[in-house]
Scaffold this active site. Sequence first.
Site, PDB file in Angstrom:
ATOM      1  N   GLU A 337       0.867  -1.257   0.193  1.00  0.00           N
ATOM      2  CA  GLU A 337      -0.092   0.038  -0.012  1.00  0.00           C
ATOM      3  C   GLU A 337       0.780   1.240   0.119  1.00  0.00           C
ATOM      4  O   GLU A 337       0.404   2.349   0.583  1.00  0.00           O
ATOM      5  CB  GLU A 337      -0.900   0.036   1.222  1.00  0.00           C
ATOM      6  CG  GLU A 337      -2.083  -1.312   1.112  1.00  0.00           C
ATOM      7  CD  GLU A 337      -2.734  -1.387   2.616  1.00  0.00           C
ATOM      8  OE1 GLU A 337      -4.002  -1.423   2.061  1.00  0.00           O
ATOM      9  OE2 GLU A 337      -2.311  -1.182   3.644  1.00  0.00           O
TER      10      GLU A 337
HETATM   11  C1  ACM Z   1      -2.016  -5.467   4.204  1.00  0.00           C
HETATM   12  O1  ACM Z   1      -2.960  -6.151   4.716  1.00  0.00           O
HETATM   13  N1  ACM Z   1      -1.989  -3.997   3.844  1.00  0.00           N
HETATM   14  C2  ACM Z   1      -0.827  -6.217   3.847  1.00  0.00           C
END
Ligand code: ACM
Length: 526
Positions: A337
Amino acid sequence: MKQITRNFSISIIAVLLLSVILTACSQEKTSDLTKANLIPKPVLIESAGGFFTLTEHTNIYIQDENQELIRIGQYLSDKLSPATGFKTKVLSSGKKPKSDYIFLSLNNDTKLGNEAYELYITKKGVVLEANKPEGLFRGVQTIRQLLPEKVEMKTLQPGPWEIATGKITDYPTYGYRSAMLDVVRHFFDVDDVKYYIDLLATYKINTLHLHLSDDQGWRIEIKSWPELTKIGGSTEVGGGEGGFFTQEQYKEIVHYADERYITIIPEIDMPGHTNAALASYAELNCDGKKKELYTGTDVGFSTLCTKKEITYQFIDDVIRELSAMTTGDYIHIGGDESHSTPIEDYIPFILKVQDIVESHGKKVMGWDEIAHTQLKPNTIVEYWAIKENALKAIEQDAKIIMAPGHKMYLDMQYDSTTPLGLHWAGYVSVKDAYNWDTDTLVPGITKKDIIGLESPLWTETITNLDELEYMVFPRIIGHAEIGWTPANQRNWDEYEERLRKHTKRLEAMGINYYRWYDIQKENETK
Ligand code: ACM
């Protein structure tokens, strides 16, 4: 005559009732070892139809004067003593006596792997054999589960302490069977983590991935960058006081886990999920200004300044100090992310960080996004969200850890009424968590690509151990079985029966598990 008939009928009813009660009891206490209620289910069980009884005369015998085996024996003795009241001694006699023994020995039999074990239970005693101490430790968990549930209670309980006789041959399907705990969004201290490690050990889980840094906190002391914990460690989601592990405490956790044959994999998430570091040191920001501390739950807004040399000095220092305290082979670099890092910066960043990790003698793990870059030969990719990323990793011959959110994220609500948790990856019922196979879930990810699986618990909404247990149990038990038991021996209906019976053991252990099946209610209506 009428009276006689009536008495006769009453006697028949009494006999019938007694036999029903006895049948009910004997279902709990069967001499058929194949009916033992074990999770994860062993590979092979043969029954001999009798009982071994653990008594105050039973001792644990060790083949040689082997300190590691003595420690495993002591672990078992400590597990048995509160409920049985027995002072089961651990003796390194060299030989097993004629009766009343639990005998632990190494058999140098390599064919079934390091975690394999064999259990031979006769009326006289129990022999537990393995190639390696870790196999004995896994087998000890089976011995615990073969005893009546109340053995897990902390107060003295009445016996008898019987185990059905026979033989168990057992070994895991996957070598990597892991849980992940986010100690950032809400901090969990050393005792909490040790408590969780003990629960994981019970189900033969062999890895704990600790998520140690994120936007909301920095949880591991780094001596060369002290503000990380001083500033970055000072808060958590919701504005609580946060916390961090000193290096001594982290080493204590690693040691505690090692003694339970659980490897700690530390994660420093980067280049995104780094607000706590960016709030601690101005020089890590592209504009040279410290960020504000953050206690919300958004993701994707932070990034290390990938163009600054100081960023790589920082990472090198962090990984060097962390590697020196980590006994396992892997450091997890996150990589998920990173929405605020342009892809043309992200790719060279992950390349450089892989080099840094390897320069400190460790190998790299990362979330599936890292497959956008060229992976080092030993880098492992954790599939959590985007299957195309996992397939990109496989094209590069990387191995995969399965952690798909819609099957394995323990912070997902069970259903829409679950008071804790989130549901962005979907609701994950107890059945959803169990009823799938790692190597058929995603076309293109096959058995040869997978080293194992991991059950992550993100803690945005989880603030204490009670809440942790509620989200983790019983789903993680299903994951433990997926990791251990061959897929062709697993079946949801049969498993659910076993799990329902197993809730008695969870209750004896004092675990605040999610009551997906209200046994008490069923019993009351009988
Ligand atoms: C995640 O759940 N951002 C790896």
